[in-house]
Design a protein around this motif. Structure first.
Motif, PDB file in Angstrom:
ATOM      1  N   GLU A   1       0.860  -1.180   0.000  1.00  0.00           N
ATOM      2  CA  GLU A   1       0.000   0.000   0.000  1.00  0.00           C
ATOM      3  C   GLU A   1       0.897   1.230   0.000  1.00  0.00           C
ATOM      4  O   GLU A   1       1.908   1.278   0.726  1.00  0.00           O
ATOM      5  CB  GLU A   1      -0.919  -0.002   1.222  1.00  0.00           C
ATOM      6  N   VAL A   2       0.565   2.219  -0.831  1.00  0.00           N
ATOM      7  CA  VAL A   2       1.362   3.437  -0.980  1.00  0.00           C
ATOM      8  C   VAL A   2       0.625   4.609  -0.345  1.00  0.00           C
ATOM      9  O   VAL A   2      -0.581   4.781  -0.563  1.00  0.00           O
ATOM     10  CB  VAL A   2       1.636   3.734  -2.471  1.00  0.00           C
ATOM     11  N   LYS A   3       1.354   5.411   0.431  1.00  0.00           N
ATOM     12  CA  LYS A   3       0.785   6.619   1.024  1.00  0.00           C
ATOM     13  C   LYS A   3       1.686   7.809   0.701  1.00  0.00           C
ATOM     14  O   LYS A   3       2.906   7.731   0.841  1.00  0.00           O
ATOM     15  CB  LYS A   3       0.664   6.482   2.551  1.00  0.00           C
TER      16      LYS A   3
ATOM     17  N   ALA B   1      -5.214  14.288   8.755  1.00  0.00           N
ATOM     18  CA  ALA B   1      -6.633  14.273   9.133  1.00  0.00           C
ATOM     19  C   ALA B   1      -7.003  12.814   9.389  1.00  0.00           C
ATOM     20  O   ALA B   1      -6.369  11.903   8.861  1.00  0.00           O
ATOM     21  CB  ALA B   1      -7.495  14.856   8.018  1.00  0.00           C
ATOM     22  N   PRO B   2      -8.020  12.545  10.231  1.00  0.00           N
ATOM     23  CA  PRO B   2      -8.411  11.154  10.487  1.00  0.00           C
ATOM     24  C   PRO B   2      -8.700  10.412   9.188  1.00  0.00           C
ATOM     25  O   PRO B   2      -9.350  10.954   8.284  1.00  0.00           O
ATOM     26  CB  PRO B   2      -9.675  11.300  11.342  1.00  0.00           C
ATOM     27  N   SER B   3      -8.196   9.179   9.063  1.00  0.00           N
ATOM     28  CA  SER B   3      -8.344   8.430   7.814  1.00  0.00           C
ATOM     29  C   SER B   3      -8.754   6.986   8.105  1.00  0.00           C
ATOM     30  O   SER B   3      -7.905   6.132   8.378  1.00  0.00           O
ATOM     31  CB  SER B   3      -7.037   8.459   7.009  1.00  0.00           C
TER      32      SER B   3
ATOM     33  N   PHE C   1      -0.282  10.959  15.655  1.00  0.00           N
ATOM     34  CA  PHE C   1      -1.273  10.459  16.607  1.00  0.00           C
ATOM     35  C   PHE C   1      -2.239  11.552  17.050  1.00  0.00           C
ATOM     36  O   PHE C   1      -3.356  11.273  17.480  1.00  0.00           O
ATOM     37  CB  PHE C   1      -0.586   9.838  17.831  1.00  0.00           C
ATOM     38  N   GLU C   2      -1.812  12.826  16.927  1.00  0.00           N
ATOM     39  CA  GLU C   2      -2.681  13.929  17.351  1.00  0.00           C
ATOM     40  C   GLU C   2      -3.973  13.989  16.535  1.00  0.00           C
ATOM     41  O   GLU C   2      -5.008  14.421  17.046  1.00  0.00           O
ATOM     42  CB  GLU C   2      -1.959  15.272  17.226  1.00  0.00           C
ATOM     43  N   THR C   3      -3.897  13.582  15.279  1.00  0.00           N
ATOM     44  CA  THR C   3      -5.085  13.646  14.425  1.00  0.00           C
ATOM     45  C   THR C   3      -5.744  12.284  14.231  1.00  0.00           C
ATOM     46  O   THR C   3      -6.935  12.214  13.960  1.00  0.00           O
ATOM     47  CB  THR C   3      -4.737  14.213  13.034  1.00  0.00           C
ATOM     48  N   ASP C   4      -4.967  11.203  14.348  1.00  0.00           N
ATOM     49  CA  ASP C   4      -5.539   9.874  14.138  1.00  0.00           C
ATOM     50  C   ASP C   4      -4.861   8.859  15.054  1.00  0.00           C
ATOM     51  O   ASP C   4      -3.984   8.107  14.632  1.00  0.00           O
ATOM     52  CB  ASP C   4      -5.388   9.455  12.671  1.00  0.00           C
ATOM     53  N   PRO C   5      -5.274   8.829  16.338  1.00  0.00           N
ATOM     54  CA  PRO C   5      -4.643   7.900  17.285  1.00  0.00           C
ATOM     55  C   PRO C   5      -4.823   6.436  16.898  1.00  0.00           C
ATOM     56  O   PRO C   5      -3.959   5.609  17.180  1.00  0.00           O
ATOM     57  CB  PRO C   5      -5.330   8.231  18.619  1.00  0.00           C
TER      58      PRO C   5
END
Length: 242
Positions: free
Chosen positions: A136-138, A153-155, A192-196
């Motif tokens: 998987e590529v990000k 952002a939360p994903s 982690f601040e946006t998506d723990p």
């Protein structure tokens, strides 16, 4: 520095506004042009009024409402143009994987894109000596104090992909995440601040044996270059100080 992909001619304008997640307003040749932005991230650290941005003239104008595609934005320091168009990620990563000298997987037998596994469609499936490697590529554009961070952002989609890769690894096949980092950095950590939840799954994936490859790229003169540079992944223990 090795050229990995050619975007072509990029026009320079000034960022004005982002009325919704798909559209940006850019001042180009003293006119306000609507540009399609192919990045769902917030990117507020790069999309601020009057910042220099790069756009590319669209080719299929009869099928769209905007005449330009948004490509990049200048860093606040003014020293880098950061790729912000995720539509290029597929081509960049495909060229990377096909270049066996720089690919983290070396020489492989086959490369297939967009292959379904379980409930997810993963970016690539490689075969190497009869072994499967799911990838998987990000794309990563957020860098603070030389540390790259994802996501901004939360994903739930990114969480789902990590869960799928963990299952694949537990089933006995290789699984990996390739991080395309488009801004100079020395290290990477999940934000982690946006998506723990993503952060938790990221370190669980490492614990389970999912391979993580943070790779450095640079946009320059309409080309994407691969930078051969070691980028450290910060451990969970080192995150305690944040």
């Amino acid at each position: 520095m090795k050229k990995i992909y050619e975007i072509g001619k990029i026009l320079t304008g000034k960022f004005i506004d982002r009325p919704n997640r798909f559209i940006t307003e850019v001042e180009l040749n003293q006119q306000i042009e609507l540009c399609h932005i192919h990045d769902s991230g917030r990117i507020k650290e790069l999309l601020f009024k009057d910042n220099l941005v790069g756009v590319k003239k669209a080719t299929n104008l009869e099928k769209r409402k905007t005449s330009y595609d948004f490509v990049s934005a200048r860093t606040p320091e003014g020293d880098e143009d950061v790729l912000l168009n995720s539509a290029y990620h597929r081509y960049i990563s495909e060229n990377l994987l096909n270049d066996f000298e720089i690919s983290p997987f070396g020489k492989v037998d086959t490369i297939r894109a967009e292959v379904k596994n379980g409930e997810s469609r993963l970016d690539f499936l490689l075969t190497k000596d009869s072994e499967k490697i799911w990838i998987e590529v990000k794309g990563v554009s957020l860098v603070e104090n030389k540390t790259a961070k994802f996501p901004d952002a939360p994903s739930t989609r990114a969480q789902k992909h990590l869960k799928e890769l963990i299952k694949i690894k537990e089933a006995g096949e290789r699984a990996a995440v390739v991080l395309l980092i488009f801004r100079d950095c020395n290290s990477f950590r999940p934000k982690f601040e946006t998506d723990p939840k993503f952060c938790e799954l990221f370190y669980l994936a490492i614990e389970k044996g999912v391979e993580i490859y943070p790779l450095q790229f640079r946009l320059e003169n309409g080309n994407i270059y691969f930078i051969d540079k070691k980028i450290d992944i910060l451990s969970q223990i080192s995150l305690d100080k944040f």
